[in-house]
Motif scaffolding. Structure first.
Motif, PDB file in Angstrom:
ATOM      1  N   THR A  17       0.840  -1.203   0.000  1.00 52.32           N
ATOM      2  CA  THR A  17       0.000   0.000   0.000  1.00 52.32           C
ATOM      3  C   THR A  17       0.872   1.247   0.000  1.00 52.32           C
ATOM      4  O   THR A  17       0.604   2.203  -0.740  1.00 52.32           O
ATOM      5  CB  THR A  17      -0.960   0.003   1.205  1.00 52.32           C
ATOM      6  N   ALA A  18       1.913   1.232   0.815  1.00 58.01           N
ATOM      7  CA  ALA A  18       2.842   2.368   0.854  1.00 58.01           C
ATOM      8  C   ALA A  18       3.524   2.546  -0.501  1.00 58.01           C
ATOM      9  O   ALA A  18       3.710   3.681  -0.963  1.00 58.01           O
ATOM     10  CB  ALA A  18       3.879   2.161   1.954  1.00 58.01           C
ATOM     11  N   ARG A  19       3.871   1.447  -1.159  1.00 59.43           N
ATOM     12  CA  ARG A  19       4.517   1.543  -2.479  1.00 59.43           C
ATOM     13  C   ARG A  19       3.571   2.149  -3.512  1.00 59.43           C
ATOM     14  O   ARG A  19       3.984   2.950  -4.346  1.00 59.43           O
ATOM     15  CB  ARG A  19       5.004   0.159  -2.931  1.00 59.43           C
ATOM     16  N   ILE A  20       2.301   1.779  -3.446  1.00 56.76           N
ATOM     17  CA  ILE A  20       1.316   2.370  -4.365  1.00 56.76           C
ATOM     18  C   ILE A  20       1.186   3.861  -4.089  1.00 56.76           C
ATOM     19  O   ILE A  20       1.155   4.672  -5.016  1.00 56.76           O
ATOM     20  CB  ILE A  20      -0.036   1.641  -4.256  1.00 56.76           C
ATOM     21  N   ALA A  21       1.133   4.243  -2.812  1.00 52.59           N
ATOM     22  CA  ALA A  21       1.060   5.672  -2.458  1.00 52.59           C
ATOM     23  C   ALA A  21       2.282   6.418  -2.986  1.00 52.59           C
ATOM     24  O   ALA A  21       2.167   7.533  -3.501  1.00 52.59           O
ATOM     25  CB  ALA A  21       0.921   5.840  -0.946  1.00 52.59           C
ATOM     26  N   GLU A  22       3.465   5.806  -2.892  1.00 51.40           N
ATOM     27  CA  GLU A  22       4.680   6.414  -3.434  1.00 51.40           C
ATOM     28  C   GLU A  22       4.571   6.596  -4.942  1.00 51.40           C
ATOM     29  O   GLU A  22       4.921   7.650  -5.481  1.00 51.40           O
ATOM     30  CB  GLU A  22       5.898   5.534  -3.130  1.00 51.40           C
ATOM     31  N   SER A  84      -6.982  -4.536   1.578  1.00 48.17           N
ATOM     32  CA  SER A  84      -8.075  -5.324   2.130  1.00 48.17           C
ATOM     33  C   SER A  84      -7.613  -5.997   3.418  1.00 48.17           C
ATOM     34  O   SER A  84      -6.610  -6.706   3.425  1.00 48.17           O
ATOM     35  CB  SER A  84      -8.503  -6.392   1.128  1.00 48.17           C
ATOM     36  N   TYR A  85      -8.358  -5.768   4.468  1.00 44.55           N
ATOM     37  CA  TYR A  85      -8.188  -6.502   5.721  1.00 44.55           C
ATOM     38  C   TYR A  85      -9.501  -7.233   5.936  1.00 44.55           C
ATOM     39  O   TYR A  85     -10.501  -6.612   6.291  1.00 44.55           O
ATOM     40  CB  TYR A  85      -7.913  -5.546   6.881  1.00 44.55           C
ATOM     41  N   TYR A 120     -10.197  10.471  -4.864  1.00 46.72           N
ATOM     42  CA  TYR A 120      -9.921   9.290  -5.678  1.00 46.72           C
ATOM     43  C   TYR A 120      -9.718   8.127  -4.714  1.00 46.72           C
ATOM     44  O   TYR A 120      -9.143   8.297  -3.639  1.00 46.72           O
ATOM     45  CB  TYR A 120      -8.681   9.509  -6.547  1.00 46.72           C
ATOM     46  N   ALA A 121     -10.194   6.955  -5.108  1.00 52.12           N
ATOM     47  CA  ALA A 121     -10.133   5.773  -4.245  1.00 52.12           C
ATOM     48  C   ALA A 121      -9.320   4.675  -4.925  1.00 52.12           C
ATOM     49  O   ALA A 121      -9.552   4.359  -6.097  1.00 52.12           O
ATOM     50  CB  ALA A 121     -11.546   5.275  -3.955  1.00 52.12           C
ATOM     51  N   VAL A 122      -8.396   4.102  -4.176  1.00 56.60           N
ATOM     52  CA  VAL A 122      -7.574   3.000  -4.668  1.00 56.60           C
ATOM     53  C   VAL A 122      -7.650   1.873  -3.647  1.00 56.60           C
ATOM     54  O   VAL A 122      -7.463   2.100  -2.448  1.00 56.60           O
ATOM     55  CB  VAL A 122      -6.104   3.423  -4.879  1.00 56.60           C
ATOM     56  N   ALA A 123      -7.938   0.667  -4.126  1.00 59.09           N
ATOM     57  CA  ALA A 123      -7.999  -0.509  -3.255  1.00 59.09           C
ATOM     58  C   ALA A 123      -7.097  -1.592  -3.829  1.00 59.09           C
ATOM     59  O   ALA A 123      -6.948  -1.717  -5.048  1.00 59.09           O
ATOM     60  CB  ALA A 123      -9.428  -1.023  -3.161  1.00 59.09           C
ATOM     61  N   LEU A 124      -6.497  -2.370  -2.936  1.00 63.45           N
ATOM     62  CA  LEU A 124      -5.679  -3.493  -3.364  1.00 63.45           C
ATOM     63  C   LEU A 124      -5.983  -4.698  -2.503  1.00 63.45           C
ATOM     64  O   LEU A 124      -6.426  -4.562  -1.362  1.00 63.45           O
ATOM     65  CB  LEU A 124      -4.191  -3.150  -3.293  1.00 63.45           C
ATOM     66  N   ARG A 125      -5.780  -5.847  -3.111  1.00 61.36           N
ATOM     67  CA  ARG A 125      -5.978  -7.095  -2.382  1.00 61.36           C
ATOM     68  C   ARG A 125      -5.073  -8.162  -2.963  1.00 61.36           C
ATOM     69  O   ARG A 125      -4.575  -8.025  -4.080  1.00 61.36           O
ATOM     70  CB  ARG A 125      -7.425  -7.525  -2.420  1.00 61.36           C
ATOM     71  N   THR A 126      -4.882  -9.232  -2.212  1.00 63.08           N
ATOM     72  CA  THR A 126      -3.988 -10.289  -2.676  1.00 63.08           C
ATOM     73  C   THR A 126      -4.676 -11.250  -3.633  1.00 63.08           C
ATOM     74  O   THR A 126      -4.035 -11.814  -4.506  1.00 63.08           O
ATOM     75  CB  THR A 126      -3.409 -11.091  -1.493  1.00 63.08           C
ATOM     76  N   GLY A 127      -5.961 -11.434  -3.491  1.00 61.97           N
ATOM     77  CA  GLY A 127      -6.689 -12.399  -4.315  1.00 61.97           C
ATOM     78  C   GLY A 127      -6.993 -11.882  -5.709  1.00 61.97           C
ATOM     79  O   GLY A 127      -6.705 -10.737  -6.054  1.00 61.97           O
ATOM     80  N   PRO A 128      -7.658 -12.738  -6.530  1.00 60.90           N
ATOM     81  CA  PRO A 128      -7.878 -12.396  -7.931  1.00 60.90           C
ATOM     82  C   PRO A 128      -9.170 -11.635  -8.233  1.00 60.90           C
ATOM     83  O   PRO A 128      -9.286 -11.055  -9.299  1.00 60.90           O
ATOM     84  CB  PRO A 128      -7.909 -13.768  -8.612  1.00 60.90           C
ATOM     85  N   GLU A 161       0.276  -8.537  -3.148  1.00 56.47           N
ATOM     86  CA  GLU A 161       0.495  -8.936  -1.759  1.00 56.47           C
ATOM     87  C   GLU A 161       1.719  -8.250  -1.149  1.00 56.47           C
ATOM     88  O   GLU A 161       1.681  -7.815  -0.014  1.00 56.47           O
ATOM     89  CB  GLU A 161       0.669 -10.447  -1.669  1.00 56.47           C
ATOM     90  N   ARG A 162       2.760  -8.148  -1.934  1.00 64.02           N
ATOM     91  CA  ARG A 162       4.016  -7.599  -1.430  1.00 64.02           C
ATOM     92  C   ARG A 162       4.388  -6.330  -2.186  1.00 64.02           C
ATOM     93  O   ARG A 162       3.931  -6.081  -3.288  1.00 64.02           O
ATOM     94  CB  ARG A 162       5.124  -8.629  -1.585  1.00 64.02           C
TER      95      ARG A 162
END
Length: 181
Positions: A17-22, A84-85, A120-128, A161-162
């Motif tokens: 998440t921090a990398r995406i923000a960067e 996603s938590y 603006y909204a950005v979401a990430l998750r590990t699954g497909p 995920e990473r």
């Protein structure tokens, strides 16, 4: 130059998440005075549900929620980036959202941010599957709506995920950032 606040809604300061923000911050350089923040940079308690803010437009607690809302006030563009938590936003971000009730437009009086802010909204998750990202984006858009921030764009990223997983998605993130105006 307009200001952009990119909020890492994860308590992890060095993860995906921090990398995406960067990456978002880097993509906005030159067009915006971009500032990154992490939800974990702020200390605040959970909402007590006392509803005092419904009568006063102020919270009875004095902590970093006001400081973070000052960051929102200074920004013209706000980008919330949430992982996603358990199929929703992290608890720390949800606790912040709950504490923003004094600024919520569902009661009078309420505190207000300056008009014209764009979100603006950005979401990430590990699954497909995108369904989980859509749920997270929906939470962010709902939050923006009650703060009267116009949500102008959304991005869901699955299979992340990473931190290093983000590198394969930089073109997608940059294309999203090109739409931020």
């Amino acid at each position: 130059m307009e200001r952009a606040l990119i909020l890492n809604c994860s308590p992890v300061r060095t993860g995906a998440t921090a990398r995406i923000a960067e990456a978002i911050s880097e993509a906005l350089e030159g067009r915006f005075d971009a500032r990154r923040a992490c939800i974990d940079d702020y200390r605040f308690d959970f909402c007590r549900g006392c509803r005092s803010c419904h009568a006063t437009a102020r919270c009875v607690m004095d902590d970093d929620v006001t400081r973070l809302m000052d960051e929102f006030e200074q920004a013209d563009v706000i980008v919330c980036v949430s992982p996603s938590y358990w199929a929703d936003v992290p608890g720390q971000f949800k606790a912040f959202i709950d504490r923003c009730t004094p600024w919520c437009n569902t009661h009078e009086p309420h505190a207000r941010l300056s008009p014209g802010k764009r979100g603006y909204a950005v979401a990430l998750r590990t699954g497909p599957g995108m369904r989980e990202c859509e749920r997270i984006i929906g939470t962010i858009e709902h939050f923006y709506g009650h703060l009267e921030i116009e949500c102008r764009g959304r991005l869901g990223l699955c299979g992340v995920e990473r931190r290093e997983d983000v590198d394969d998605r930089l073109d997608e993130i940059k294309a999203f950032c090109d739409q931020i105006i």
